[in-house]
Every structure is written in C-alpha cells, then in structure tokens.
Design a protein around this motif. Structure first.
Motif, mmCIF file in Angstrom:
data_model
loop_
_atom_site.group_PDB
_atom_site.id
_atom_site.type_symbol
_atom_site.label_atom_id
_atom_site.label_comp_id
_atom_site.label_asym_id
_atom_site.label_seq_id
_atom_site.Cartn_x
_atom_site.Cartn_y
_atom_site.Cartn_z
ATOM 1 N N VAL A 215 0.867 -1.178 0.000
ATOM 2 C CA VAL A 215 0.000 0.000 0.000
ATOM 3 C C VAL A 215 0.908 1.233 0.000
ATOM 4 C CG1 VAL A 215 -1.878 1.184 1.170
ATOM 5 C CG2 VAL A 215 -1.654 -1.296 1.385
ATOM 6 N N PRO A 216 0.805 2.084 -1.016
ATOM 7 C CA PRO A 216 1.759 3.204 -1.136
ATOM 8 C C PRO A 216 1.325 4.461 -0.403
ATOM 9 C CG PRO A 216 0.416 3.100 -3.101
ATOM 10 C CD PRO A 216 -0.035 1.956 -2.214
ATOM 11 N N PHE A 217 0.549 4.325 0.650
ATOM 12 C CA PHE A 217 0.144 5.467 1.462
ATOM 13 C C PHE A 217 -0.269 4.963 2.835
ATOM 14 C CE2 PHE A 217 -3.254 4.521 -1.701
ATOM 15 C CZ PHE A 217 -4.105 3.812 -0.869
ATOM 16 N N ALA A 218 -0.482 5.892 3.758
ATOM 17 C CA ALA A 218 -0.800 5.539 5.144
ATOM 18 C C ALA A 218 -2.295 5.744 5.389
ATOM 19 C CB ALA A 218 0.023 6.379 6.108
ATOM 20 N N ALA A 219 -3.103 4.804 4.902
ATOM 21 C CA ALA A 219 -4.555 4.911 5.065
ATOM 22 C C ALA A 219 -4.935 4.839 6.539
ATOM 23 C CB ALA A 219 -5.257 3.802 4.291
ATOM 24 N N HIS A 220 -6.078 5.445 6.846
ATOM 25 C CA HIS A 220 -6.620 5.422 8.208
ATOM 26 C C HIS A 220 -5.646 6.006 9.228
ATOM 27 C CE1 HIS A 220 -9.926 3.238 6.549
ATOM 28 N NE2 HIS A 220 -9.107 2.318 6.062
ATOM 29 N N SER A 221 -5.051 7.122 8.842
ATOM 30 C CA SER A 221 -4.128 7.826 9.721
ATOM 31 C C SER A 221 -4.237 9.320 9.427
ATOM 32 C CB SER A 221 -2.690 7.354 9.469
ATOM 33 O OG SER A 221 -2.163 7.966 8.296
ATOM 34 N N PRO A 222 -3.599 10.166 10.243
ATOM 35 C CA PRO A 222 -3.665 11.612 9.984
ATOM 36 C C PRO A 222 -3.112 12.036 8.624
ATOM 37 C CG PRO A 222 -2.948 11.195 12.231
ATOM 38 C CD PRO A 222 -2.967 9.863 11.544
ATOM 39 N N TYR A 223 -2.347 11.168 7.961
ATOM 40 C CA TYR A 223 -1.829 11.501 6.644
ATOM 41 C C TYR A 223 -2.938 11.651 5.596
ATOM 42 C CZ TYR A 223 2.894 10.524 8.292
ATOM 43 O OH TYR A 223 4.091 10.559 8.978
ATOM 44 N N MET A 224 -4.146 11.224 5.920
ATOM 45 C CA MET A 224 -5.253 11.239 4.964
ATOM 46 C C MET A 224 -6.109 12.492 5.041
ATOM 47 S SD MET A 224 -5.270 8.372 3.117
ATOM 48 C CE MET A 224 -3.491 8.563 2.971
ATOM 49 N N ALA A 225 -5.628 13.564 5.646
ATOM 50 C CA ALA A 225 -6.441 14.776 5.805
ATOM 51 C C ALA A 225 -6.927 15.317 4.464
ATOM 52 C CB ALA A 225 -5.648 15.846 6.556
ATOM 53 N N ALA A 226 -6.076 15.279 3.439
ATOM 54 C CA ALA A 226 -6.483 15.793 2.124
ATOM 55 C C ALA A 226 -7.603 14.950 1.522
ATOM 56 C CB ALA A 226 -5.278 15.817 1.180
ATOM 57 N N VAL A 227 -7.592 13.646 1.795
ATOM 58 C CA VAL A 227 -8.656 12.774 1.295
ATOM 59 C C VAL A 227 -9.970 13.105 1.996
ATOM 60 C CG1 VAL A 227 -9.370 10.379 0.928
ATOM 61 C CG2 VAL A 227 -6.943 10.989 0.850
ATOM 62 N N GLN A 228 -9.891 13.380 3.283
ATOM 63 C CA GLN A 228 -11.097 13.778 4.008
ATOM 64 C C GLN A 228 -11.734 15.020 3.383
ATOM 65 O OE1 GLN A 228 -9.466 13.971 8.127
ATOM 66 N NE2 GLN A 228 -11.211 12.657 8.622
ATOM 67 N N GLU A 229 -10.916 15.985 3.037
ATOM 68 C CA GLU A 229 -11.444 17.228 2.456
ATOM 69 C C GLU A 229 -12.129 16.945 1.121
ATOM 70 O OE1 GLU A 229 -9.898 21.679 1.053
ATOM 71 O OE2 GLU A 229 -8.502 20.231 1.961
ATOM 72 N N ARG A 230 -11.483 16.149 0.274
ATOM 73 C CA ARG A 230 -12.057 15.837 -1.043
ATOM 74 C C ARG A 230 -13.347 15.032 -0.896
ATOM 75 N NH1 ARG A 230 -10.059 14.706 -6.270
ATOM 76 N NH2 ARG A 230 -11.875 14.317 -7.588
ATOM 77 N N LEU A 231 -13.343 14.062 0.008
ATOM 78 C CA LEU A 231 -14.523 13.227 0.197
ATOM 79 C C LEU A 231 -15.675 14.039 0.775
ATOM 80 C CD1 LEU A 231 -15.650 10.384 -0.065
ATOM 81 C CD2 LEU A 231 -14.738 9.874 2.206
ATOM 82 N N GLY A 232 -15.379 14.932 1.698
ATOM 83 C CA GLY A 232 -16.417 15.790 2.254
ATOM 84 C C GLY A 232 -17.075 16.643 1.188
ATOM 85 N N GLN A 233 -16.294 17.153 0.260
ATOM 86 C CA GLN A 233 -16.850 17.941 -0.835
ATOM 87 C C GLN A 233 -17.743 17.082 -1.729
ATOM 88 O OE1 GLN A 233 -13.272 19.416 -2.645
ATOM 89 N NE2 GLN A 233 -13.002 21.070 -1.147
ATOM 90 N N ALA A 234 -17.307 15.866 -2.020
ATOM 91 C CA ALA A 234 -18.112 14.977 -2.861
ATOM 92 C C ALA A 234 -19.426 14.606 -2.186
ATOM 93 C CB ALA A 234 -17.308 13.718 -3.191
ATOM 94 N N LEU A 235 -19.387 14.418 -0.877
ATOM 95 C CA LEU A 235 -20.595 14.021 -0.147
ATOM 96 C C LEU A 235 -21.640 15.126 -0.090
ATOM 97 C CD1 LEU A 235 -19.043 11.897 2.698
ATOM 98 C CD2 LEU A 235 -21.041 11.218 1.360
ATOM 99 N N GLU A 236 -21.230 16.370 -0.320
ATOM 100 C CA GLU A 236 -22.204 17.462 -0.311
ATOM 101 C C GLU A 236 -23.265 17.283 -1.389
ATOM 102 O OE1 GLU A 236 -20.002 21.044 -0.735
ATOM 103 O OE2 GLU A 236 -19.066 20.930 1.270
ATOM 104 N N HIS A 237 -22.960 16.519 -2.420
ATOM 105 C CA HIS A 237 -23.877 16.342 -3.544
ATOM 106 C C HIS A 237 -24.539 14.967 -3.543
ATOM 107 C CE1 HIS A 237 -22.039 20.017 -5.047
ATOM 108 N NE2 HIS A 237 -20.850 19.449 -4.884
ATOM 109 N N ILE A 238 -24.376 14.227 -2.459
ATOM 110 C CA ILE A 238 -24.860 12.846 -2.395
ATOM 111 C C ILE A 238 -25.989 12.728 -1.384
ATOM 112 C CG2 ILE A 238 -24.231 10.468 -1.813
ATOM 113 C CD1 ILE A 238 -22.989 11.459 -4.424
ATOM 114 N N ARG A 239 -27.033 12.036 -1.765
ATOM 115 C CA ARG A 239 -28.139 11.752 -0.856
ATOM 116 C C ARG A 239 -27.824 10.499 -0.037
ATOM 117 N NH1 ARG A 239 -34.285 10.228 -2.804
ATOM 118 N NH2 ARG A 239 -34.931 9.141 -0.894
ATOM 119 N N VAL A 240 -28.019 10.582 1.249
ATOM 120 C CA VAL A 240 -27.840 9.444 2.151
ATOM 121 C C VAL A 240 -29.159 9.203 2.865
ATOM 122 C CG1 VAL A 240 -26.550 8.491 4.097
ATOM 123 C CG2 VAL A 240 -25.404 10.028 2.479
#
Length: 353
Positions: A215-240
């Motif tokens: 795995v070429p990254f540190a998933a499920h750790s603080p290194y994923m802050a940028a992924v959180q930001e991108r995913l949060g933006q995508a979820l703004e347009h998604i119905r749950v």
C-alpha cells in the motif's frame, strides 16, 4: 487492509425496500464486505450482474472495469479503478444472492467495504457510491508517493501494539494504529522509517511477525487529511438515506441509523482506525432487532480464500464466546449464491485497508 492467512438485467438503483427474511426462529444473516486488498484477477468472472454494473460505472464515472475485473492477470492498485471495481464486484455478488431470495439482516464493511454495505442497506445508490469511490480513490492516488506505507502485525494484542505506537509517537516517530482487525491482528500506518523502527519493538511485545503491505500510502491515519477534504466535498452532492437494515460502522464499531451521522463517519473513516473487531463483536452480541444473534456471517464479493471470515472466527472465539458460533460462508460468484460456500477458520488472514 488485509493480508491473506450470460447476463441478467438487474437495477443497481434504489428499489422498493424488502422486509428482512429474519423472523422468530428463522435464519438471520450478517453480511460483511471487504475493502482494498480483496481485489483479485478475474474477480468479475462468474457474476451475471457484473456486465450491467460495468455499464453503469462507465456511464457514471467513465471507467472501464472489464480489464481490472475480467481480463488482466494481475490485481490492480490504481486507486479510482480498484475502489470502483471492489464496489462493483461486491454489489454484483450481493445481487446474485438477492436474485435467489437471500436478504441481509444486518451489514457492515471493513474500511472501503462500507460503501457496498451501505448500497445493500439502501442508504446509498450504487451510482452515488461509485461517484464517492472515484473521488476517494483520486484523492488517495495523490498521496501515493511511497514515503508512507502500512504494515500488518500478527500475534500481538491490540493493546500491546497501541503501547508501542504511543511510545514511538512520543519520541517523534510517526506510526499509527490503522485497523483493529481481530484480537491478534492489528494494522499500522506511518512513514516507512517509522514502520521499520516499530518492527523489532513489536516482536519484543509479542508479535509473531510483521509484514509491510503493498500500500503506497498511510490509510486510516492523519496523513489522509487531504482525502477527508475531497470526500467531504463529494458528499455534499450525495443523498444518504436511513439504512433499511441494521448497519454497523467500522469507524465506531456501533450501529448507526441517522444519515447525517453516516455522512460524517464516511469522512472520518479515511483518517481514523478501522474498528472491524469492535463492529463484528457488537453486531454478533446485539443480534437483529431483539433476536438472539445471527445464524450466519456471509462475506460478500470475497476472493478465495475470503479476506474477513478468518478474522470473524477469531472475534467469535475471543470476544463473544458465550454466543453459538455463526456459520461462516462466502460468495464471489453466482454459483456460490444464495447462502455462500462454507468456510472453516484456520489461521486468521492479515488485513490491509
């Protein structure tokens, strides 16, 4: 993450909710879905629902999954492709079970497997889950520079691994617990240098072995802050929607009912540890709406051998020993449906993210 130990017309969109098959005295099944690391060559072969889902993915995201799922001889790690592929194959496997009359009485996923679980719980549509998978995968691909990695720790207790990580963090070495997979298996994420420093300390703390994962990254750790930001933006347009069946989060380990909480947990999940052990133990302890536990655990869309059932067997033995052990089964093709092929736990596989 984990480490081992013809064409039917079906709609991936929301359907009218079907009542659970469970009833007093009837069979009850917990469906579990693996995350990254479950991908295998030819994993779409033998699934009649897969071609139609491939077309949905092509329409929604412009991705051609046939090479990754049917044609290529090696398992893919290209993030947008592999995440969409795992979601699609797990959905196709679940549709094979549903077409033959099976329904989940509860669902949970390990890491990215939560997206397929939410599709089966009718909380996300398949199309929306694909959109999120691609956004999540693209953001993760941007962090795959090789400076960070993940490692499985086998044999040491979760608590012993936590102590080693805490000691290293206090000394400025960046190593974090990324997944609590079972009583005897933990996954770490951090810098490659940090993981190398952790290995001898973990063996001294009782680990039988440690293994760096591909795995070429540190998933499920603080290194994923940028992924959180991108995913949060995508979820703004998604119905749950509220889940139609009990859904257990692998972020908290608890049952989650509210759409706003599910939305927040999906964002948290990329940077917080996977609590698969806690989610399975809670699900098996609580049972379904007052019923006494589950008769079976079905791993949906798994490869051979399944990625999660060895962990589930260990969790059953250690964390819920007073409950009768459920039947462990897996489905990865139409021929396995609806109840899955039996699995006999031996050594638990090591898991990635």
């Amino acid at each position: 993450m984990f480490h081992r130990y013809g064409r039917a017309r079906t709609s991936p969109e929301r359907q009218r909710p079907s009542p659970p098959t469970a009833g007093p005295g009837g069979p009850r099944s917990l469906w579990v879905f693996a995350g990254q690391g479950a991908q295998q060559p030819h994993m779409g072969v033998g699934l009649s629902a897969a071609p139609d889902l491939f077309e949905r993915v092509r329409s929604v995201a412009g991705l051609d999954l046939a090479p990754a799922c049917v044609l290529d001889e090696t398992a893919h790690w290209d993030q947008p492709v592999v995440q969409a592929a795992i979601l699609t194959i797990e959905t196709a496997s679940a549709q094979a079970c549903r077409a033959r009359g099976a329904r989940p009485d509860a669902v949970l996923g390990h890491s990215f497997g939560e997206y397929a679980a939410l599709v089966m719980a009718e909380s996300l549509t398949f199309d929306d889950a694909v959109r999120l998978a691609v956004a999540r995968g693209q953001a993760m691909a941007g962090l795959a520079d090789g400076s960070t990695a993940m490692a499985a720790v086998i044999g040491a207790t979760n608590e012993a691994v936590e102590e080693v990580c805490d000691d290293l963090l206090r000394s400025g070495v960046s190593v974090h617990v990324a997944a609590y997979n079972s009583p005897g298996q933990t996954v770490l994420a951090g810098t490659r240098e940090g993981l190398a420093l952790a290995a001898p300390r973990l063996r001294a703390a009782g680990a039988a072995r440690t293994r760096t994962l591909p795995v070429p990254f540190a998933a499920h750790s603080p290194y994923m802050a940028a992924v959180q930001e991108r995913l949060g933006q995508a979820l703004e347009h998604i119905r749950v929607d509220p889940p139609r069946v009990p859904y257990y989060s692998s972020v908290t380990g608890d049952r989650v009912r509210r759409p706003d909480e599910i939305r927040a947990l999906l964002v948290r999940s990329v940077a917080e540890p996977v609590r698969f052990r806690q989610a399975v133990a809670n699900a098996l302890s609580e049972g379904y709406e007052g019923y006494e536990g589950y008769d079976s655990v079905l791993e949906v869309g798994s490869d051979r051998p399944p990625r999660l059932l060895g962990l589930v067997g260990e969790i059953c033995r250690c964390d819920v020993p007073k409950r009768p052990p459920p039947r462990l089964c897996a489905v990865a093709a139409d021929r396995d449906a609806p109840d899955g092929r039996p699995f006999v736990p031996t050594a638990a596989p090591a898991v990635r993210s």
